[in-house]
Design a protein around this motif. Structure first.
Motif, mmCIF file in Angstrom:
data_model
loop_
_atom_site.group_PDB
_atom_site.id
_atom_site.type_symbol
_atom_site.label_atom_id
_atom_site.label_comp_id
_atom_site.label_asym_id
_atom_site.label_seq_id
_atom_site.Cartn_x
_atom_site.Cartn_y
_atom_site.Cartn_z
ATOM 1 N N ALA A 204 40.582 22.155 42.676
ATOM 2 C CA ALA A 204 39.362 22.194 41.859
ATOM 3 C C ALA A 204 39.678 22.817 40.505
ATOM 4 C CB ALA A 204 38.281 23.006 42.566
ATOM 5 N N THR A 205 38.834 22.523 39.524
ATOM 6 C CA THR A 205 39.028 23.125 38.201
ATOM 7 C C THR A 205 38.623 24.592 38.254
ATOM 8 O OG1 THR A 205 36.782 22.621 37.443
ATOM 9 C CG2 THR A 205 38.464 20.911 37.151
ATOM 10 N N GLN A 206 39.092 25.346 37.263
ATOM 11 C CA GLN A 206 38.757 26.776 37.241
ATOM 12 C C GLN A 206 37.257 26.979 37.095
ATOM 13 O OE1 GLN A 206 41.140 29.317 37.653
ATOM 14 N NE2 GLN A 206 39.223 30.411 38.046
ATOM 15 N N ALA A 207 36.615 26.128 36.305
ATOM 16 C CA ALA A 207 35.165 26.252 36.135
ATOM 17 C C ALA A 207 34.449 26.016 37.455
ATOM 18 C CB ALA A 207 34.682 25.254 35.085
ATOM 19 N N GLU A 208 34.898 25.029 38.222
ATOM 20 C CA GLU A 208 34.285 24.742 39.518
ATOM 21 C C GLU A 208 34.473 25.915 40.479
ATOM 22 O OE1 GLU A 208 34.795 19.860 39.680
ATOM 23 O OE2 GLU A 208 36.394 21.171 40.443
ATOM 24 N N ARG A 209 35.641 26.502 40.443
ATOM 25 C CA ARG A 209 35.896 27.630 41.329
ATOM 26 C C ARG A 209 35.076 28.846 40.927
ATOM 27 N NH1 ARG A 209 42.422 27.470 41.865
ATOM 28 N NH2 ARG A 209 42.203 27.853 39.643
ATOM 29 N N VAL A 238 40.579 33.124 43.599
ATOM 30 C CA VAL A 238 39.790 32.243 42.734
ATOM 31 C C VAL A 238 40.456 32.093 41.373
ATOM 32 C CG1 VAL A 238 37.565 31.955 41.572
ATOM 33 C CG2 VAL A 238 37.650 32.822 43.912
ATOM 34 N N ALA A 239 41.049 33.165 40.853
ATOM 35 C CA ALA A 239 41.566 33.163 39.487
ATOM 36 C C ALA A 239 42.986 32.621 39.367
ATOM 37 C CB ALA A 239 41.526 34.585 38.915
ATOM 38 N N ARG A 240 43.697 32.441 40.484
ATOM 39 C CA ARG A 240 45.090 31.998 40.347
ATOM 40 C C ARG A 240 45.155 30.603 39.767
ATOM 41 N NH1 ARG A 240 46.525 31.466 46.742
ATOM 42 N NH2 ARG A 240 45.050 29.801 47.264
ATOM 43 N N GLU A 241 46.232 30.347 39.075
ATOM 44 C CA GLU A 241 46.371 29.082 38.364
ATOM 45 C C GLU A 241 46.476 27.920 39.331
ATOM 46 O OE1 GLU A 241 48.774 30.813 34.474
ATOM 47 O OE2 GLU A 241 49.627 29.241 35.725
ATOM 48 N N ILE A 242 45.967 26.776 38.908
ATOM 49 C CA ILE A 242 46.036 25.568 39.711
ATOM 50 C C ILE A 242 47.495 25.143 39.826
ATOM 51 C CG2 ILE A 242 45.281 23.169 39.879
ATOM 52 C CD1 ILE A 242 42.858 23.936 38.227
ATOM 53 N N THR A 243 47.917 24.880 41.070
ATOM 54 C CA THR A 243 49.332 24.586 41.285
ATOM 55 C C THR A 243 49.732 23.203 40.812
ATOM 56 O OG1 THR A 243 48.805 23.813 43.517
ATOM 57 C CG2 THR A 243 49.453 26.125 43.277
ATOM 58 N N VAL A 264 43.703 30.532 31.591
ATOM 59 C CA VAL A 264 42.751 30.301 32.666
ATOM 60 C C VAL A 264 41.813 31.496 32.773
ATOM 61 C CG1 VAL A 264 42.509 29.883 35.131
ATOM 62 C CG2 VAL A 264 44.476 28.948 33.884
ATOM 63 N N PRO A 265 40.520 31.262 32.653
ATOM 64 C CA PRO A 265 39.590 32.401 32.717
ATOM 65 C C PRO A 265 39.502 32.960 34.123
ATOM 66 C CG PRO A 265 38.377 30.331 32.690
ATOM 67 C CD PRO A 265 39.830 29.977 32.478
ATOM 68 N N GLU A 266 39.259 34.255 34.215
ATOM 69 C CA GLU A 266 39.073 34.882 35.516
ATOM 70 C C GLU A 266 37.629 34.701 35.961
ATOM 71 O OE1 GLU A 266 40.191 38.902 35.464
ATOM 72 O OE2 GLU A 266 42.335 38.502 35.151
ATOM 73 N N PRO A 267 37.406 34.737 37.278
ATOM 74 C CA PRO A 267 36.035 34.585 37.760
ATOM 75 C C PRO A 267 35.162 35.744 37.298
ATOM 76 C CG PRO A 267 37.473 35.331 39.508
ATOM 77 C CD PRO A 267 38.348 34.956 38.337
ATOM 78 N N GLU A 268 33.907 35.420 37.124
ATOM 79 C CA GLU A 268 32.962 36.439 36.660
ATOM 80 C C GLU A 268 32.753 37.490 37.744
ATOM 81 O OE1 GLU A 268 28.222 36.756 35.474
ATOM 82 O OE2 GLU A 268 29.166 34.821 35.829
ATOM 83 N N ARG A 269 32.934 38.745 37.399
ATOM 84 C CA ARG A 269 32.725 39.821 38.357
ATOM 85 C C ARG A 269 31.236 40.107 38.492
ATOM 86 N NH1 ARG A 269 37.368 42.416 39.806
ATOM 87 N NH2 ARG A 269 36.078 44.022 40.801
#
Length: 279
Positions: A204-209, A238-243, A264-269
């Motif tokens: 999934a994309t980072q935004a989707e995650r 959630v924040a790790r880069e897409i492989t 890659v942005p980190e998930p919102e805390r």
């Protein structure tokens, strides 16, 4: 007496039809009493069963570790097992139980599937947490630490109780699953479980995650309290880069394009509520 009987039969003759609702009421009361008696009997059987399981688990826990479960007065009967060796075995068992508990505590998917393992309000979970606290407090600093025979015996019993308490709490949590929640709450837990799969999906994309992660927290709010450590582990997933990586570009411009790629942005805390009510 004759007048009373005559009056009774006169009443019965005029209102004979009342016998049917009265019989229905009596039957309903009898059934309710039977159900209540059955529930009381089942509770007694459950109490006996749980007590038997606790006793069996205690005996099994003491038998699984051989010399480790030997009562204090029998420890000298095995001179080949030194105090250091005994402590090393106890440390290994202590750490193994803690690792099994952390497998629930840090895995949000398992917490959703077996919420009782993180709920200190559940009696068996509370008993396990108390046993953990006691074992941790009695644990010597190292196997080479200077400890008395009494301290070793107390730590041995504490680890044994810790092992038994965990086995019982785990079995109960797997039996209960989400049965202590309402139907609406169970649906929220199901949604959280499905969203969690998206939140850690590397395809999934980072935004989707990020969105899925935020919705997981929203669904669990008020149902399951996540520890700071569990949240930290989840956010790292959630924040790790897409492989999945694009094919290598042999052109000279490829390094420059790679350098210009956005981070890659980190998930919102989200704000957490502390689990101060844990045992």
């Amino acid at each position: 007496m004759d007048e009373f009987l005559q009056g009774f039969w006169t009443f019965a003759g005029n209102y004979w039809w009342l016998i049917f609702p009265i019989m229905g009421m009596a039957g309903g009361v009898a059934k309710a009493w039977e159900r209540a008696s059955k529930r009381r009997h089942e509770r007694r059987l459950e109490t006996i069963r749980v007590k038997g399981e606790i006793k069996a688990a205690q005996l099994a826990a003491r038998g699984q570790t051989g010399a480790i479960r030997t009562p204090r007065r029998e420890i000298p009967a095995e001179p080949q097992v030194s105090s250091n060796q005994l402590l090393e075995r106890l440390f290994a068992e202590h750490d193994e139980i803690t690792a099994r508990w952390l497998d629930y505590e840090l895995d949000v998917a398992k917490l959703i599937a077996f919420p009782a393992m993180s709920d200190g309000r559940q009696p068996l979970t509370a008993a396990f947490l108390r046993a953990k606290k006691t074992a941790d407090a009695l644990r010597p600093e190292s196997a080479d630490a200077k400890v008395t025979e009494q301290q070793v015996a107390e730590y041995l019993d504490a680890v044994g109780n810790y092992a038994v308490a965990f086995e019982i709490a785990e079995k109960d949590a797997r039996r209960l699953r989400d049965s202590t929640f309402t139907e609406a709450e169970r649906k929220k837990l199901d949604r959280a479980q499905q969203l969690l799969k998206v939140a850690v999906d590397e395809t999934a994309t980072q935004a989707e995650r990020n969105i899925a992660y935020k919705r997981v927290r929203e669904e669990l709010d008020g149902l399951i309290l996540l520890s700071d450590a569990a949240v930290e582990v989840l956010e790292k997933k959630v924040a790790r880069e897409i492989t999945a990586k694009p094919a290598a570009d042999p052109s000279p411009a490829a390094p420059a394009q790679a350098a210009a790629a956005p981070t890659v942005p980190e998930p919102e805390r989200m704000p957490l509520r502390r689990e101060d009510d844990r045992a």
